[in-house]
Design a protein around this motif. Structure first.
Motif, short mmCIF file in Angstrom:
data_model
loop_
_atom_site.label_atom_id
_atom_site.label_comp_id
_atom_site.label_asym_id
_atom_site.label_seq_id
_atom_site.Cartn_x
_atom_site.Cartn_y
_atom_site.Cartn_z
N ASN A 87 103.00 16.80 104.53
CA ASN A 87 102.77 15.38 104.85
C ASN A 87 103.66 14.86 105.97
O ASN A 87 103.62 13.68 106.31
N GLU A 88 104.47 15.75 106.54
CA GLU A 88 105.45 15.30 107.53
C GLU A 88 104.79 14.56 108.69
O GLU A 88 105.27 13.52 109.14
N HIS A 89 103.66 15.10 109.18
CA HIS A 89 103.03 14.47 110.34
C HIS A 89 102.49 13.08 110.03
O HIS A 89 102.44 12.20 110.90
N THR A 90 102.08 12.83 108.76
CA THR A 90 101.56 11.50 108.40
C THR A 90 102.68 10.52 108.08
O THR A 90 102.52 9.30 108.24
N GLN A 91 103.83 11.00 107.63
CA GLN A 91 104.94 10.12 107.27
C GLN A 91 105.73 9.65 108.48
O GLN A 91 106.42 8.63 108.42
N ILE A 92 105.63 10.40 109.58
CA ILE A 92 106.46 10.08 110.75
C ILE A 92 106.24 8.66 111.24
O ILE A 92 107.20 7.92 111.50
N SER A 93 104.98 8.25 111.37
CA SER A 93 104.69 6.89 111.90
C SER A 93 105.26 5.81 110.97
O SER A 93 105.76 4.78 111.44
N LYS A 94 105.22 6.03 109.65
CA LYS A 94 105.76 5.06 108.70
C LYS A 94 107.28 4.93 108.87
O LYS A 94 107.84 3.84 108.87
N ILE A 95 107.92 6.07 109.03
CA ILE A 95 109.39 6.07 109.13
C ILE A 95 109.84 5.44 110.44
O ILE A 95 110.80 4.66 110.48
N ILE A 96 109.13 5.76 111.52
CA ILE A 96 109.46 5.15 112.82
C ILE A 96 109.30 3.64 112.74
O ILE A 96 110.14 2.88 113.24
N ALA A 97 108.24 3.18 112.07
CA ALA A 97 108.01 1.74 111.94
C ALA A 97 109.13 1.08 111.15
O ALA A 97 109.58 -0.03 111.50
N LEU A 98 109.62 1.74 110.10
CA LEU A 98 110.73 1.19 109.31
C LEU A 98 111.98 1.03 110.17
O LEU A 98 112.65 0.00 110.14
N ILE A 99 112.29 2.06 110.96
CA ILE A 99 113.49 2.01 111.80
C ILE A 99 113.36 0.97 112.90
O ILE A 99 114.29 0.21 113.19
N GLN A 100 112.18 0.90 113.50
CA GLN A 100 111.95 -0.09 114.56
C GLN A 100 112.00 -1.52 114.05
O GLN A 100 112.27 -2.45 114.81
N SER A 101 111.76 -1.69 112.73
CA SER A 101 111.83 -3.04 112.14
C SER A 101 113.26 -3.42 111.77
O SER A 101 113.50 -4.51 111.23
N GLY A 102 114.21 -2.47 112.01
CA GLY A 102 115.61 -2.78 111.77
C GLY A 102 116.19 -2.15 110.51
O GLY A 102 117.37 -2.36 110.20
N GLN A 103 115.38 -1.38 109.78
CA GLN A 103 115.88 -0.76 108.56
C GLN A 103 116.54 0.59 108.87
O GLN A 103 116.29 1.21 109.89
N SER A 104 117.39 1.05 107.96
CA SER A 104 118.04 2.36 108.07
C SER A 104 117.31 3.35 107.16
O SER A 104 116.92 3.02 106.05
N VAL A 105 117.18 4.56 107.64
CA VAL A 105 116.52 5.61 106.86
C VAL A 105 117.43 6.83 106.81
O VAL A 105 118.00 7.23 107.83
N ALA A 106 117.59 7.40 105.63
CA ALA A 106 118.37 8.64 105.48
C ALA A 106 117.43 9.76 105.06
O ALA A 106 116.62 9.59 104.15
N MET A 107 117.51 10.89 105.75
CA MET A 107 116.71 12.05 105.38
C MET A 107 117.56 12.97 104.51
O MET A 107 118.66 13.38 104.89
N VAL A 108 117.06 13.27 103.33
CA VAL A 108 117.81 14.06 102.35
C VAL A 108 117.03 15.33 102.01
O VAL A 108 115.82 15.28 101.80
N SER A 109 117.75 16.45 101.97
CA SER A 109 117.15 17.69 101.49
C SER A 109 117.62 17.90 100.07
O SER A 109 118.81 17.82 99.79
N ASP A 110 116.68 18.14 99.14
CA ASP A 110 117.09 18.23 97.73
C ASP A 110 117.91 19.48 97.45
O ASP A 110 118.58 19.59 96.44
N ALA A 111 117.85 20.48 98.34
CA ALA A 111 118.68 21.68 98.21
C ALA A 111 118.96 22.21 99.61
O ALA A 111 118.08 22.75 100.26
#
Length: 245
Positions: free
Chosen positions: A25-49
């Motif tokens: 789903n990475e290719h579909t989530q990218i636009s959502k995450i970019i929109a969140l950051i551009q709106s001023g929010q912070s996003v952290a990418m976490v790897s579960d392991a």
């Protein structure tokens, strides 16, 4: 995997919204995450392991962030690759991270044959359902007496680190199904570099073996002298030994 990461966040009473990000789903989530950051929010990418992008998803996202001139800040965290190397006893001055081994046996053995020529440490990842097959193939390519370090479930409850000959590790895995569970890192030392003379001898021996199979000894030696740096006398002695074998 939000199911795994949620356990850590809940332990620290963090209730932040989470979005799953994986290979499908990475290719579909990218636009959502970019929109969140551009709106001023912070996003952290976490790897579960482990660490994002190191044999894990995330590279598409980071690449897209760079393309959109959005800042990406690294935060050091545990990486199975570096963690395993640090406790392997192998030299970390130079090493090759070879990622996950190919799924099919023929491709896996061909890949291992390429890695077996390296003169520095090589590190693989492997999954539980292929660990026995992969160690068997490592034994076939590298030899049963080859030293290896296997690290299982690093930094987790059932962390196990074992060092020994490949044959010993294979027996250990086969004797206990519990040791076949989890995520694995396999560390192998590089092959010792031969001296210039030893390398020349190996090359000459290989050349001479091919020629002796098709030609009389004297003719094979004469041609080998033109193709290698060894003298006719050296090659003749080598040819007699090869002929006896």
């Amino acid at each position: 995997d939000t199911r795994r990461s949620r356990l850590l966040l809940e332990h620290f009473s963090i209730n932040t919204r989470m979005l799953p990000l994986h290979a499908h789903n990475e290719h579909t989530q990218i636009s959502k995450i970019i929109a969140l950051i551009q709106s001023g929010q912070s996003v952290a990418m976490v790897s579960d392991a482990g660490t994002p992008i190191i044999a894990d998803p995330g590279s598409r996202l980071v690449h897209s962030l760079h393309e959109n001139s959005l800042p990406v800040i690294p935060i050091p965290g545990p990486s199975a690759l570096i963690t395993a190397l640090s406790v392997s006893g192998l030299s970390g001055d130079q090493f090759t991270f070879a990622g996950f081994l190919p799924v099919k046996q023929q491709a896996r053995r061909h890949y291992l044959q390429r890695m077996a020529k390296l003169t520095h440490a090589v590190i693989f990842y492997e999954a539980k359902h292929r660990i026995i097959d992969s160690v068997e193939d490592i034994q076939e390519v590298f030899g049963a007496s080859q030293n290896m370090v296997i690290a299982r479930e690093l930094t987790k409850q059932f962390e196990t680190i074992k060092s020994g000959a490949v044959s010993e590790i294979l027996d250990w895995l086969q004797a206990d199904q519990h040791q076949q569970l989890g995520e694995f890192v396999l560390c192998l030392p590089g092959q010792k570099e031969c001296t210039e003379q030893a390398c020349d001898n190996d090359e000459a021996k290989q050349t001479l073996s091919i020629l002796i199979a098709e030609l009389p000894v004297k003719q094979a030696v004469r041609l080998a002298a033109k193709l290698t740096s060894l003298s006719k006398n050296q090659l003749y002695e080598m040819a007699l030994v090869l002929k006896d074998q």
